[in-house]
Motif scaffolding. Structure first.
Motif, PDB file in Angstrom:
ATOM      1  N   GLN A 195       0.799  -1.227   0.000  1.00 61.48           N
ATOM      2  CA  GLN A 195       0.000   0.000   0.000  1.00 61.48           C
ATOM      3  C   GLN A 195       0.837   1.284   0.000  1.00 61.48           C
ATOM      4  O   GLN A 195       0.289   2.382   0.021  1.00 61.48           O
ATOM      5  N   VAL A 196       2.164   1.164  -0.009  1.00 59.21           N
ATOM      6  CA  VAL A 196       3.006   2.368  -0.067  1.00 59.21           C
ATOM      7  C   VAL A 196       2.935   2.956  -1.474  1.00 59.21           C
ATOM      8  O   VAL A 196       3.306   2.314  -2.452  1.00 59.21           O
ATOM      9  N   THR A 197       2.416   4.166  -1.567  1.00 61.81           N
ATOM     10  CA  THR A 197       2.269   4.820  -2.868  1.00 61.81           C
ATOM     11  C   THR A 197       3.148   6.053  -3.012  1.00 61.81           C
ATOM     12  O   THR A 197       3.330   6.558  -4.116  1.00 61.81           O
ATOM     13  N   LEU A 198       3.688   6.539  -1.889  1.00 64.06           N
ATOM     14  CA  LEU A 198       4.460   7.778  -1.947  1.00 64.06           C
ATOM     15  C   LEU A 198       5.750   7.642  -1.151  1.00 64.06           C
ATOM     16  O   LEU A 198       5.757   7.146  -0.023  1.00 64.06           O
ATOM     17  N   VAL A 199       6.860   8.069  -1.778  1.00 58.55           N
ATOM     18  CA  VAL A 199       8.162   8.129  -1.117  1.00 58.55           C
ATOM     19  C   VAL A 199       8.639   9.575  -1.167  1.00 58.55           C
ATOM     20  O   VAL A 199       8.520  10.244  -2.193  1.00 58.55           O
ATOM     21  N   VAL A 200       9.173  10.057  -0.060  1.00 57.11           N
ATOM     22  CA  VAL A 200       9.736  11.410  -0.007  1.00 57.11           C
ATOM     23  C   VAL A 200      11.211  11.298   0.365  1.00 57.11           C
ATOM     24  O   VAL A 200      11.551  10.734   1.416  1.00 57.11           O
ATOM     25  N   ASN A 201      12.084  11.804  -0.487  1.00 55.78           N
ATOM     26  CA  ASN A 201      13.494  11.917  -0.141  1.00 55.78           C
ATOM     27  C   ASN A 201      13.703  13.284   0.505  1.00 55.78           C
ATOM     28  O   ASN A 201      13.966  14.277  -0.176  1.00 55.78           O
ATOM     29  N   PHE A 202      13.529  13.328   1.831  1.00 57.91           N
ATOM     30  CA  PHE A 202      13.776  14.575   2.550  1.00 57.91           C
ATOM     31  C   PHE A 202      15.252  14.955   2.411  1.00 57.91           C
ATOM     32  O   PHE A 202      15.601  16.125   2.307  1.00 57.91           O
ATOM     33  N   ASP A 203      16.107  13.932   2.420  1.00 58.40           N
ATOM     34  CA  ASP A 203      17.530  14.087   2.107  1.00 58.40           C
ATOM     35  C   ASP A 203      17.866  13.100   0.999  1.00 58.40           C
ATOM     36  O   ASP A 203      17.441  11.936   1.055  1.00 58.40           O
TER      37      ASP A 203
END
Length: 483
Positions: free
Chosen positions: A398-406
């Motif tokens: 169910q993971v649809t979004l990844v954010v590379n904060f760094d």
């Protein structure tokens, strides 16, 4: 530990001490010639957490160009169009169809399973997309080589993290449901998972992490490797990287070669850097090789975006005011930060702002990590902040979004991005053919340079999204099929 870590919103976990490398003297280890393996260098890394996977649709449609280099040429092997062609036992076929819900081999399975399961059982180096069915390849390979009348370890799968070891064992248990084959997982013990290292280990298939396997084989001497038919390195690029577990891996190979010289070696990963590829070619010259071209690994099902932020403060505001509200409406999301301290600080700031989330890194105790992962897998928490401890092998459909904060940096040279880790990170979304998106937050000129290098490496343009435009974020997510 940093004071900030001790005040983390999660249950004040203490860092687990790194296992000491205490292998037998080199003189006690045999030459690697019989396995077709040469000597290697040394290094270390950390262990991580558990997962229980679900059978899902495979990423077959994106896997188009496969390169094969076979020791005997194509004369001995043909691709398998059905599982029956592989002469799999009836109990294993029942597990494949009724438990795993597979209908036919995926492309990577069709190409590699004949190489794994048919004599002369050559070593194999295989690379393919996340979600393409790699785990099934080596799990089925291990199960097919087990003599059920012999109650000794006959297949060993080494994983860089605890969550990957537990996840792979869960796949095997489903597939082996109708067999009498037993398995165990040798990882750092928790309150719920007691140590596997009591008495002699008789399970036929073993999963484990480097430090725990070292103690079982060398120190406690209750894991006998002389009957091994198959040795698997999952996430093999990390297992053979100088900044990963290369020292452990090569020493383990020497020991197994001494006690089980006919053991088949299987190396699987979604990525292999050129450096690791060259090392594998020199160290394991006698092996079949199956690779997906680099450009085919760019994961077109995942839409990638850059968000140019004017300041570090704006970077956090983008996360909490624009990305976070969107993430709460979608499935689940993972936010990657560069360090344990960054993860803890980001978690504290989001919680203080009223946002519910969880966080994880390698400093948390095993029991705490297990609880955090279980809650995320069950959907109790929807947003998880993590270091790269979860960038590999973590499957939550169910993971649809990844954010590379760094952005991920190369460990040995921080002026270059870590291309393989970037691919693994964004590959946590869009699993099993689903749609996914990744936002890369950049502030400095150095951030911009790093992301430009990533674009050039994968031959893909990463379009910008205005950091202060709510409608722009909604628009790109609609384009990605997520809104």
């Amino acid at each position: 530990m940093d004071p900030a870590q001790e005040n983390a919103p999660t249950p004040a976990p203490a860092p687990a001490p790194a296992p000491k490398t205490n292998w037998a003297d080199e003189a006690d280890l045999a030459d690697l010639g019989a396995l077709g393996i040469s000597d290697g260098a040394e290094s270390k890394a950390e262990e991580a957490t558990p997962v229980k996977p679900k059978p899902e649709k495979l990423n077959d449609e994106v896997e188009t160009k496969i390169e094969k280099e076979l020791v005997e040429g194509n004369s001995l092997y043909t691709s398998a169009k059905t599982f029956e062609e592989l002469k799999i036992s009836e109990p294993l076929l029942r597990g494949i169809y009724s438990e795993m819900k597979f209908e036919r081999p995926s492309k990577i399975q069709a190409e590699t399973l004949p190489l794994i399961m048919n004599p002369p059982h050559r070593n194999l180096v295989a690379q393919a997309h996340n979600g393409s069915g790699k785990t099934t390849c080596f799990v089925l390979g291990m199960l097919s080589r087990v003599n059920t009348s012999l109650h000794e370890p006959q297949a060993l799968c080494v994983c860089p993290t605890r969550e990957l070891a537990l996840q792979n064992q869960a796949v095997l248990e489903r597939m082996a449901r109708f067999t009498q084959i037993t398995s165990t997982c040798i990882i750092p013990p928790t309150e719920n998972i007691k140590s596997s290292l009591r008495g002699h280990i008789h399970d036929q298939v073993i999963f484990g992490t480097p430090g725990s396997l070292e103690r079982a084989i060398l120190n406690d001497r209750n894991l006998d490797v002389q009957h091994l038919n198959v040795l698997v390195f999952d996430e093999a690029d990390h297992m053979l990287d100088q900044n990963g577990f290369r020292d452990f891996s090569m020493k383990l190979l020497r020991r197994i070669n001494k006690q089980a010289p006919s053991c088949q070696l299987l190396l699987f990963s979604a990525t292999f850097s050129e450096k690791v590829k060259n090392f594998v070619s020199k160290s394991i010259p006698i092996a079949n090789r199956v690779f997906v071209e680099k450009l085919e690994l760019s994961l077109d099902v995942i839409k990638q975006y850059r968000v140019n932020c004017p300041t570090e403060r704006a970077k956090f505001e983008v996360l909490k005011d624009r990305i976070y509200p969107i993430a709460e409406k979608l499935g689940q999301s993972i936010i990657f930060a560069e360090s344990r301290r960054s993860v803890t600080e980001l978690h504290e700031k989001l919680e203080a702002d009223g946002h519910k989330c969880s966080s994880i890194h390698g400093g948390y105790k095993p029991d705490v990590r297990d609880k955090i992962i279980d809650e995320f897998r069950q959907g109790i928490t929807r947003i998880l902040i993590s270091t790269d401890v979860l960038s590999r092998g973590f499957d939550v459909a169910q993971v649809t979004l990844v954010v590379n904060f760094d952005l991920p940096l190369a460990r040995d040279y921080h002026k270059q991005p870590d291309y393989e880790t970037y691919l693994h990170r964004i590959g946590r979304s869009g699993r099993f053919g689903r749609k996914g998106a990744a936002f890369n937050l950049v502030v400095t000129q150095e951030d911009t340079r790093m992301l430009t290098l990533i674009e050039e490496h994968f031959g893909k343009t990463i379009p910008p999204v205005a950091w202060d435009d709510d409608e722009a974020f909604e628009k790109v997510l609609k384009e990605a099929g997520l809104a």
